[in-house]
Design an enzyme around this catalytic site. Structure first.
Site, PDB file in Angstrom:
ATOM      1  N   ASP A 196       0.808  -1.227   0.000  1.00 51.68           N
ATOM      2  CA  ASP A 196       0.000   0.000   0.000  1.00 51.68           C
ATOM      3  C   ASP A 196       0.840   1.276   0.000  1.00 51.68           C
ATOM      4  OD1 ASP A 196       0.743  -0.745   2.605  1.00 51.68           O
ATOM      5  OD2 ASP A 196      -0.934   0.292   3.538  1.00 51.68           O
ATOM      6  N   ASP A 252       4.716   3.833   8.431  1.00 51.29           N
ATOM      7  CA  ASP A 252       3.931   3.164   9.442  1.00 51.29           C
ATOM      8  C   ASP A 252       4.834   2.882  10.654  1.00 51.29           C
ATOM      9  OD1 ASP A 252       2.303   3.038   7.207  1.00 51.29           O
ATOM     10  OD2 ASP A 252       1.971   0.906   7.284  1.00 51.29           O
TER      11      ASP A 252
END
Length: 319
Positions: free
Chosen positions: A66, A215
């Site tokens: 992603d 992240d």
């Protein structure tokens, strides 16, 4: 021109019809820097009328799909937009980014009429500064995720103070390049005397600092890396009620993200990388409420696809 932040996408895991995957583009006086490039990034760039041909550098945080599956489309389009790219494209990211890109270019037989310069990051070994010129630099910072992952710090260099023309005349400093040398922060020699920039220039203006953080799970080292930043775009994947899941997957809750920027005394914070489960506006508003409960004195907002922020003195204003 100027110093602008464009929110290209704000989602995590998979794109939604109204929310593409997390990506941010920073414009700085004609130079464009793209951070992450998930599926659909080129569509969002097109919607925002941002030319991929003007992208100078693409910085990938980590090799999860992603955050990277839109990269090859951008690489291909740069050769198919009807004009020849005049400068190399710089692609930075953790180890594996070069192999991923080159292998896919070869397998897909992508035509490319420009050079790609790869900057692979070996965390804690590679020099922290991965890009630098006279006005700005980009550094990476270690993040805590399930695979090697980095955040990026976009740092505007301090701007020299106002040039004192009267003082320059008093010191017999001729007009022309030698004055520019002082403005660039370098000493000069006039009539056997060394003249320092501080004698001619007023107080310098502090440069702005922007961080892109996703992240990651919570860890204290990050706080010092973004201390007193003007703007931090930071992941807020889950609501606080899912803290156990967030900790397990090494992501942040809204409250966890706010706790980090609170300790770092960040001026302005944009939440990003929302879980695909949060499809309703009220879900996102709840994330924002949880963040503000943790950091009530902070200036926190929800990023949104297509949002644009413009530098204004020491802050960024949402346009």
């Amino acid at each position: 021109m100027g110093f602008n932040i464009n929110i290209i996408g704000t989602g995590g895991t998979r794109p939604l019809h109204n929310r593409y995957l997390s990506s941010v583009l920073i414009e700085y006086n004609g130079d464009n820097f793209l951070f992450d490039c998930g599926e659909g990034t080129q569509m969002s760039l097109r919607k925002q009328k941002i030319s991929w041909q003007k992208i100078k550098m693409i910085c990938i945080t980590h090799l999860h799909a992603d955050h990277i599956t839109g990269l090859l489309g951008i690489v291909m389009l740069m050769s198919q937009s009807g004009e020849t790219r005049k400068e190399p494209l710089i692609i930075a990211g953790p180890v594996g980014i070069k192999n991923y890109t080159k292998t896919n270019i070869d397998i897909l037989k992508i035509y490319k009429n420009y050079e790609i310069i790869y900057k692979e990051i070996i965390i804690d070994k590679t020099e922290k500064i991965i890009y630098e010129d006279k006005t700005k630099k980009i550094e990476y910072t270690r993040l805590k995720h399930s695979i090697e992952c980095v955040g990026y710090l976009f740092i505007e260099k301090d701007k020299p103070g106002k040039f004192n023309t009267e003082k320059a005349e008093e010191l017999n400093i001729p007009k022309g390049p030698i004055r520019k040398t002082l403005q660039d922060g370098k000493e000069i020699l006039i009539d056997g005397k060394i003249i320092k920039p501080s004698e001619i220039l007023g107080e310098s203006k502090k440069g702005l600092k922007v961080a892109y953080i996703t992240d990651t799970g919570y860890f204290k080292e990050l706080i010092q890396q973004i201390k007193n930043f003007n703007l931090v775009i930071i992941e807020s994947t889950f609501k606080n009620e899912l803290k156990k899941e967030a900790d397990k997957k090494l992501h942040l809750t809204a409250g966890g993200a706010a706790n980090i920027v609170k300790q770092a005394k960040v001026l302005k914070t944009g939440l990003i990388h929302f879980s695909e489960r949060y499809t309703l506006r009220k879900d996102l508003e709840n994330l924002l409420k949880e963040a503000k409960l943790e950091y009530p004195d902070g200036e926190i907002f929800l990023t949104k696809d297509g949002m644009r922020l413009e530098a204004n003195k020491n802050n960024f204003i949402i346009k």
